[in-house]
Structure formats: structure tokens, C-alpha cells
Design an enzyme around this catalytic site. Structure first.
Site, PDB file in Angstrom:
ATOM      1  N   THR A 169       0.824  -1.217   0.000  1.00 53.45           N
ATOM      2  CA  THR A 169       0.000   0.000   0.000  1.00 53.45           C
ATOM      3  C   THR A 169       0.854   1.262   0.000  1.00 53.45           C
ATOM      4  O   THR A 169       0.352   2.337  -0.307  1.00 53.45           O
ATOM      5  CB  THR A 169      -0.943   0.038   1.218  1.00 53.45           C
ATOM      6  OG1 THR A 169      -0.162   0.007   2.417  1.00 53.45           O
ATOM      7  CG2 THR A 169      -1.899  -1.140   1.210  1.00 53.45           C
ATOM      8  N   ASN A 182       9.646 -10.782  14.481  1.00 52.51           N
ATOM      9  CA  ASN A 182      10.926 -10.430  13.871  1.00 52.51           C
ATOM     10  C   ASN A 182      11.461  -9.094  14.367  1.00 52.51           C
ATOM     11  O   ASN A 182      12.658  -8.950  14.641  1.00 52.51           O
ATOM     12  CB  ASN A 182      10.794 -10.414  12.345  1.00 52.51           C
ATOM     13  CG  ASN A 182      10.687 -11.801  11.757  1.00 52.51           C
ATOM     14  OD1 ASN A 182      11.246 -12.757  12.289  1.00 52.51           O
ATOM     15  ND2 ASN A 182       9.963 -11.929  10.655  1.00 52.51           N
ATOM     16  N   TYR A 230      -7.053  -8.249  10.853  1.00 47.63           N
ATOM     17  CA  TYR A 230      -6.412  -7.017  11.315  1.00 47.63           C
ATOM     18  C   TYR A 230      -6.583  -6.835  12.819  1.00 47.63           C
ATOM     19  O   TYR A 230      -5.610  -6.660  13.553  1.00 47.63           O
ATOM     20  CB  TYR A 230      -6.997  -5.817  10.567  1.00 47.63           C
ATOM     21  CG  TYR A 230      -6.335  -4.498  10.884  1.00 47.63           C
ATOM     22  CD1 TYR A 230      -5.029  -4.235  10.455  1.00 47.63           C
ATOM     23  CD2 TYR A 230      -7.004  -3.512  11.602  1.00 47.63           C
ATOM     24  CE1 TYR A 230      -4.419  -3.018  10.735  1.00 47.63           C
ATOM     25  CE2 TYR A 230      -6.401  -2.306  11.876  1.00 47.63           C
ATOM     26  CZ  TYR A 230      -5.112  -2.057  11.450  1.00 47.63           C
ATOM     27  OH  TYR A 230      -4.501  -0.859  11.734  1.00 47.63           O
TER      28      TYR A 230
END
Length: 311
Positions: A37, A99, A145
Site C-alpha cells: 500500500t 521479527n 487485522y
């Protein structure tokens, strides 16, 4: 805030504004984005700075880089984008958090998680304080989400408790301004583009549902202030507590654009929250932060941007 700073999602709406603000403060900035995006056009000012680097990368894959602080903003934030590839959305929120937290642990770096008001779901408490646990459908179309961000918050606090990682968790409420994606499906960008094109403005439901909109400059100032302070790890609501109905927003945009648009009412999507308003008492107390840009002024700047974008 000294040293090198990593901004994941750095080519996105909020990320690009954050990169600009950090460069202006004299920081060396590395922006990471997969450009799902985000856009390089958003970084047209930053890209010429000797203090700035840009890297294409998905944060659900490990990243080894020498940085001192991390702003984790990577994740599509509008339903039209995060529902298009829900598995990738969950990976970005959950594996990306693992991560980035691992990187922060190795580097002993302070890390900020850009969480969201969506962790409150369709709230049964109004306005929403940070102590509210939320009312979320874990298997609905928005869950990739909502629950992805909730799980990321869990990971941040577990890394903080178990590994003493220096975290900040910020719950961002609706934010708008220049560089919003023109096809992100959010009410502000949708309404402005429809109004500028004199098209019918689409409202889902009867328009009585409420939202609270924070201008991007205020949001970035809040984000920087939260990262700089040492007293509070979060979660912390940051947003504008001024509440407006979706119908009133549409009518305001029609007026500001001098549009001939009419309002077209459609069925409300599943799990769409009926109320959304932040309780920002903690943000005010912790870092003396309050939004300063009024809705009319912010909308005028955003309309100016979309006029330019549409040519």
C-alpha cells in the site's frame, strides 16, 4: 532521540510523514516497505536526504540491520486492503512483530508498536480507555487485522516481561491527511474523492455511527513524544477525542469542496463499529499531548492534496 532509526511501513501514509519528521530532527532513517500500500512518491522529500535509506522487504521475513530504535508501522490499515489478503495481514502483524522484537532484543533497541483502536472492536464502553479489553469477533472478516494487532500487543508485552525489551505500544485512532491512499476505502479519502468528482457519497448504514479523526501532523507529534518519554510503555491511546457522525462528516466535505454530490446510503458491513472515540487522558498526563489541528483545517489540507493528486 539519537542514532539510526528503522521505520517499517516507511513508504505508507503515516510512515512517510514519520520519516520526514525524523530526518528533520537530524536522525539517520532506514525505511522498510513491501509497497503493498506504500508508495515511493510519499518519500519524494526524504529520498534526497543523505540521512535516508529505503529498503524493499516484508517484515514477516527476518531482518538483520544495525539500528538503535524501531518504529513498527508495517501493516495495511484499511479494510479494503487488509481483507484483500487476510493471511498476509496476519503474517505482517504477528510474524512481523516477532521479527522486529527479535531485532530490538538483539540490538537492545527501543521499539514502538503502531497498534490500533481496532483492538477495541465494536466497543461497549464509550469513550474507550486503555483499560478496556475490547469487544472483537475473532472469526469475522475484520479479524485478520483486529486480532493480528491484538496478538502483536501480546507479543510486545511478553517480550517486555520475559526479555526486558524496551517497548512502547501506541493505539492509533482514525488518522487522516495528505498522502492517504486514494483507494483505501476509508471514509475521509472516499468522501473527498467522491465529492471532488461530484459523485454520490457512499455511506454504509444510516450515517449515525461516529468516528473521531486526528490530523496526521498531530499523530506524528504524539508518536514521537511517546517514543521519547521514559515513564510509560503503554498501551496508550493517541487520537482526537472530537466525535462526529459519518453523515455530518460527509456533509462537511460536500460543503468544503463546493460539491454537487448527494448521499447514497448502503448496508452496513459486518462488524463495523458504531462508535469510536479515544479517551486520551493518559496521553495528556504522560506527555502533555493533545491534538491541535481542527477538523475543518485538516480537511482543507487533505482536500488540497487530493485535488493535486486527481489533477
Amino acid at each position: 532521540m539519537n542514532g539510526s532509526i528503522l521505520v517499517t511501513g516507511g513508504a505508507g501514509f503515516l510512515g512517510s510523514h514519520l520519516c520526514d519528521a525524523l530526518i528533520a530532527r537530524g536522525n539517520d532513517v532506514v525505511a522498510v516497505d513491501n509497497f503493498y500500500t506504500g508508495s515511493k512518491d510519499n518519500l519524494s522529500g526524504a529520498i534526497d536526504s543523505r540521512r535516508f535509506e529505503l529498503m524493499r522487504h516484508d517484515i514477516w521475513l527476518p531482518l538483520f540491520i544495525e539500528v538503535d530504535r524501531i518504529f513498527n508501522l508495517a501493516c495495511p490499515a484499511s479494510p479494503i486492503h487488509y481483507q484483500n489478503d487476510p493471511v498476509a495481514t496476519v503474517k505482517t502483524s504477528v510474524l512481523g512483530a516477532i521479527n522486529m522484537l527479535g531485532l530490538a532484543k538483539r540490538r537492545k533497541a527501543r521499539i514502538l508498536q503502531a497498534s490500533t483502536s481496532e483492538v477495541y472492536g465494536d466497543p461497549q464502553i464509550h469513550p474507550q480507555p486503555e483499560t478496556y479489553w475490547g469487544h472483537v469477533n475473532p472469526i469475522g472478516p475484520r479479524a485478520c487485522y483486529d486480532e493480528g494487532k491484538r496478538c502483536a500487543e501480546t507479543l510486545f508485552f511478553d517480550y517486555h516481561r520475559q526479555h526486558n525489551v524496551d517497548i512502547r505500544v501506541m493505539r492509533i485512532f482514525n488518522t487522516y491527511g495528505p498522502r492517504m491512499h486514494p483507494r483505501d476505502g476509508r471514509v475521509v479519502s472516499n468522501f473527498i474523492i467522491q465529492a471532488l468528482n461530484n459523485e454520490d457519497i457512499t455511506i454504509y448504514g444510516d450515517g449515525s455511527q461516529t468516528r473521531s479523526f486526528c490530523y496526521v501532523d498531530d499523530m506524528i507529534k504524539g508518536m514521537l513524544a511517546f517514543m521519547d518519554q521514559d515513564a510509560h510503555v503503554g498501551p496508550l491511546n493517541v487520537g482526537n477525542p472530537h466525535e462526529i457522525t459519518v453523515r455530518d462528516l460527509a456533509e462537511t466535505i460536500i460543503e468544503l469542496t463546493d460539491s454537487r454530490s448527494r448521499i447514497d446510503f448502503r448496508d452496513l458491513p459486518a462488524d463495523d463499529p458504531l462508535q469510536r472515540k479515544p479517551d486520551i487522558a493518559q496521553a495528556t498526563e504522560t506527555m502533555n499531548w493533545q491534538p491541535t489541528v481542527g477538523l475543518h483545517d485538516g480537511l482543507q489540507e487533505t482536500i488540497r492534496y487530493f485535488r493535486w493528486l486527481l489533477g
